[in-house]
Design a protein around this motif. Structure first.
Motif, PDB file in Angstrom:
ATOM      1  N   LYS A 248       0.813  -1.212   0.000  1.00 32.94           N
ATOM      2  CA  LYS A 248       0.000   0.000   0.000  1.00 32.94           C
ATOM      3  C   LYS A 248       0.856   1.276   0.000  1.00 32.94           C
ATOM      4  CE  LYS A 248      -3.690  -2.502   2.182  1.00 32.94           C
ATOM      5  NZ  LYS A 248      -4.431  -2.788   3.389  1.00 32.94           N
ATOM      6  N   LEU A 249       2.094   1.166  -0.470  1.00 28.79           N
ATOM      7  CA  LEU A 249       2.946   2.342  -0.579  1.00 28.79           C
ATOM      8  C   LEU A 249       2.278   3.378  -1.473  1.00 28.79           C
ATOM      9  CD1 LEU A 249       6.521   0.830  -1.021  1.00 28.79           C
ATOM     10  CD2 LEU A 249       5.600   2.014   0.966  1.00 28.79           C
ATOM     11  N   THR A 250       2.343   4.652  -1.075  1.00 25.80           N
ATOM     12  CA  THR A 250       1.729   5.716  -1.871  1.00 25.80           C
ATOM     13  C   THR A 250       2.759   6.604  -2.560  1.00 25.80           C
ATOM     14  OG1 THR A 250       1.583   7.100   0.095  1.00 25.80           O
ATOM     15  CG2 THR A 250      -0.370   5.802  -0.476  1.00 25.80           C
ATOM     16  N   SER A 251       3.993   6.618  -2.060  1.00 30.76           N
ATOM     17  CA  SER A 251       5.023   7.464  -2.633  1.00 30.76           C
ATOM     18  C   SER A 251       6.385   6.822  -2.389  1.00 30.76           C
ATOM     19  CB  SER A 251       4.973   8.854  -1.987  1.00 30.76           C
ATOM     20  OG  SER A 251       6.010   9.662  -2.464  1.00 30.76           O
ATOM     21  N   VAL A 252       7.257   6.909  -3.385  1.00 34.66           N
ATOM     22  CA  VAL A 252       8.602   6.372  -3.228  1.00 34.66           C
ATOM     23  C   VAL A 252       9.599   7.334  -3.872  1.00 34.66           C
ATOM     24  CG1 VAL A 252       8.569   4.945  -5.328  1.00 34.66           C
ATOM     25  CG2 VAL A 252      10.021   4.284  -3.416  1.00 34.66           C
ATOM     26  N   THR A 253      10.749   7.503  -3.192  1.00 36.47           N
ATOM     27  CA  THR A 253      11.865   8.284  -3.720  1.00 36.47           C
ATOM     28  C   THR A 253      13.073   7.365  -3.778  1.00 36.47           C
ATOM     29  OG1 THR A 253      10.993  10.338  -2.796  1.00 36.47           O
ATOM     30  CG2 THR A 253      13.335  10.300  -3.361  1.00 36.47           C
ATOM     31  N   LEU A 254      13.635   7.217  -4.964  1.00 36.76           N
ATOM     32  CA  LEU A 254      14.799   6.350  -5.183  1.00 36.76           C
ATOM     33  C   LEU A 254      15.959   7.207  -5.658  1.00 36.76           C
ATOM     34  CD1 LEU A 254      12.912   3.586  -7.207  1.00 36.76           C
ATOM     35  CD2 LEU A 254      13.427   3.581  -4.758  1.00 36.76           C
ATOM     36  N   THR A 255      17.047   7.211  -4.890  1.00 30.62           N
ATOM     37  CA  THR A 255      18.232   7.982  -5.246  1.00 30.62           C
ATOM     38  C   THR A 255      19.396   7.016  -5.427  1.00 30.62           C
ATOM     39  OG1 THR A 255      17.397   9.828  -3.925  1.00 30.62           O
ATOM     40  CG2 THR A 255      19.719   9.892  -4.552  1.00 30.62           C
ATOM     41  N   ASN A 256      19.904   6.948  -6.649  1.00 33.30           N
ATOM     42  CA  ASN A 256      21.030   6.067  -6.989  1.00 33.30           C
ATOM     43  C   ASN A 256      20.767   4.621  -6.605  1.00 33.30           C
ATOM     44  OD1 ASN A 256      22.566   8.216  -8.077  1.00 33.30           O
ATOM     45  ND2 ASN A 256      23.143   8.817  -6.006  1.00 33.30           N
ATOM     46  N   CYS A 257      19.574   4.155  -6.887  1.00 35.05           N
ATOM     47  CA  CYS A 257      19.194   2.770  -6.586  1.00 35.05           C
ATOM     48  C   CYS A 257      19.121   1.946  -7.865  1.00 35.05           C
ATOM     49  CB  CYS A 257      17.818   2.725  -5.912  1.00 35.05           C
ATOM     50  SG  CYS A 257      17.804   3.424  -4.255  1.00 35.05           S
ATOM     51  N   THR A 258      19.301   0.650  -7.716  1.00 39.02           N
ATOM     52  CA  THR A 258      19.061  -0.306  -8.788  1.00 39.02           C
ATOM     53  C   THR A 258      17.767  -1.017  -8.421  1.00 39.02           C
ATOM     54  OG1 THR A 258      21.419  -0.578  -9.198  1.00 39.02           O
ATOM     55  CG2 THR A 258      19.963  -2.333  -9.978  1.00 39.02           C
ATOM     56  N   THR A 259      16.788  -0.910  -9.300  1.00 39.47           N
ATOM     57  CA  THR A 259      15.452  -1.401  -8.989  1.00 39.47           C
ATOM     58  C   THR A 259      15.076  -2.516  -9.944  1.00 39.47           C
ATOM     59  OG1 THR A 259      14.918   0.823  -8.248  1.00 39.47           O
ATOM     60  CG2 THR A 259      13.075  -0.669  -8.598  1.00 39.47           C
ATOM     61  N   GLY A 260      14.725  -3.661  -9.387  1.00 39.49           N
ATOM     62  CA  GLY A 260      14.449  -4.863 -10.159  1.00 39.49           C
ATOM     63  C   GLY A 260      13.063  -4.927 -10.769  1.00 39.49           C
ATOM     64  N   SER A 261      12.863  -5.985 -11.509  1.00 36.60           N
ATOM     65  CA  SER A 261      11.612  -6.253 -12.200  1.00 36.60           C
ATOM     66  C   SER A 261      10.442  -6.300 -11.218  1.00 36.60           C
ATOM     67  CB  SER A 261      11.742  -7.589 -12.937  1.00 36.60           C
ATOM     68  OG  SER A 261      10.562  -7.928 -13.587  1.00 36.60           O
ATOM     69  N   GLU A 262       9.375  -5.578 -11.537  1.00 36.35           N
ATOM     70  CA  GLU A 262       8.146  -5.558 -10.750  1.00 36.35           C
ATOM     71  C   GLU A 262       8.373  -5.215  -9.272  1.00 36.35           C
ATOM     72  OE1 GLU A 262       5.559  -8.904 -11.501  1.00 36.35           O
ATOM     73  OE2 GLU A 262       6.104  -8.927 -13.616  1.00 36.35           O
ATOM     74  N   ALA A 263       9.438  -4.482  -8.979  1.00 34.40           N
ATOM     75  CA  ALA A 263       9.780  -4.138  -7.594  1.00 34.40           C
ATOM     76  C   ALA A 263       8.639  -3.451  -6.866  1.00 34.40           C
ATOM     77  CB  ALA A 263      11.032  -3.267  -7.547  1.00 34.40           C
ATOM     78  N   PHE A 264       7.884  -2.609  -7.580  1.00 33.93           N
ATOM     79  CA  PHE A 264       6.760  -1.882  -6.983  1.00 33.93           C
ATOM     80  C   PHE A 264       5.458  -2.206  -7.715  1.00 33.93           C
ATOM     81  CE2 PHE A 264      10.566   0.520  -5.948  1.00 33.93           C
ATOM     82  CZ  PHE A 264      10.410   0.704  -4.593  1.00 33.93           C
ATOM     83  N   ALA A 265       5.367  -3.376  -8.317  1.00 32.83           N
ATOM     84  CA  ALA A 265       4.199  -3.757  -9.110  1.00 32.83           C
ATOM     85  C   ALA A 265       2.929  -3.789  -8.270  1.00 32.83           C
ATOM     86  CB  ALA A 265       4.423  -5.121  -9.753  1.00 32.83           C
ATOM     87  N   LYS A 266       1.863  -3.294  -8.865  1.00 34.27           N
ATOM     88  CA  LYS A 266       0.525  -3.333  -8.274  1.00 34.27           C
ATOM     89  C   LYS A 266       0.454  -2.719  -6.876  1.00 34.27           C
ATOM     90  CE  LYS A 266      -1.033  -7.395 -10.822  1.00 34.27           C
ATOM     91  NZ  LYS A 266      -1.611  -8.734 -10.682  1.00 34.27           N
ATOM     92  N   THR A 267       1.232  -1.650  -6.662  1.00 32.75           N
ATOM     93  CA  THR A 267       1.161  -0.947  -5.387  1.00 32.75           C
ATOM     94  C   THR A 267       0.146   0.191  -5.512  1.00 32.75           C
ATOM     95  OG1 THR A 267       2.928   0.561  -6.006  1.00 32.75           O
ATOM     96  CG2 THR A 267       3.578  -1.433  -4.801  1.00 32.75           C
ATOM     97  N   SER A 268      -0.030   0.929  -4.436  1.00 32.41           N
ATOM     98  CA  SER A 268      -0.943   2.081  -4.415  1.00 32.41           C
ATOM     99  C   SER A 268      -0.208   3.386  -4.700  1.00 32.41           C
ATOM    100  CB  SER A 268      -1.626   2.158  -3.040  1.00 32.41           C
ATOM    101  OG  SER A 268      -2.368   1.004  -2.791  1.00 32.41           O
TER     102      SER A 268
END
Length: 170
Positions: free
Chosen positions: A55-75
């Motif tokens: 149910k995450l509503t906001s994300v801030t990624l700084t110099n991150c490596t983000t994988g497949s579907e890491a935040f899939a189907k979230t809010s």
């Protein structure tokens, strides 16, 4: 390091406090939990489906490596990505993701931002928009690029998006 499936499926888990600094969050580590609100990560590696269906509503990624579907189907309603890299389907199924802010990243071909309405590209490093990068963003209406000289947009990056009504170049 937070390993694979570490808290996956704990539907009543609503809050997690992460340590500051570089962190590796394994595959589906917090997927299918009740984690909500806003999260910020710096220098992290976020694995496949790490936060899928939360149910995450906001994300801030700084110099991150983000994988497949890491935040899939979230809010998620907003995401900010500065530096680092992400897989094209990292935000798959996020129909509520209305605002995406980018700086100093490469947006991969065929990225999936299905609910995206507003795209902001800030200065602060070279941003590259690969061919067909936003082809899967049919709701996109507004694009603002703060420093057009620091952005490379490849052919067909916004192919087929006839709903774009506003483009601001700085």
């Amino acid at each position: 390091t937070i390993g694979k499936y570490w808290a996956s499926g704990l539907s009543n888990l609503t809050s997690v406090t992460f340590p500051s600094g570089a962190l590796t969050i394994g595959e589906c580590a917090f997927g299918h939990t009740g984690i909500s609100g806003s999260r910020s990560f710096t220098g992290c590696t976020i694995g496949k489906e790490a936060f899928a269906e939360t149910k995450l509503t906001s994300v801030t990624l700084t110099n991150c490596t983000t994988g497949s579907e890491a935040f899939a189907k979230t809010s998620l309603t907003s995401a900010t990505i500065s530096g680092g890299q992400f897989e094209p389907d990292a935000f798959w199924g996020c129909g509520s993701l209305a605002t995406l802010t980018l700086s100093g990243v490469v947006v991969p071909e065929n990225s999936i931002f299905s609910g995206l309405k507003t795209l902001n590209i800030n200065s602060g490093g070279s941003t590259i928009i690969d061919p067909r990068a936003f082809v899967n963003s049919p709701s996109l209406k507004t694009i603002t690029i703060a420093d057009a000289a620091s952005v490379t947009v490849y052919q067909d990056a916004f192919q087929g998006l006839s709903g774009i009504t506003s483009l601001t170049l700085g």
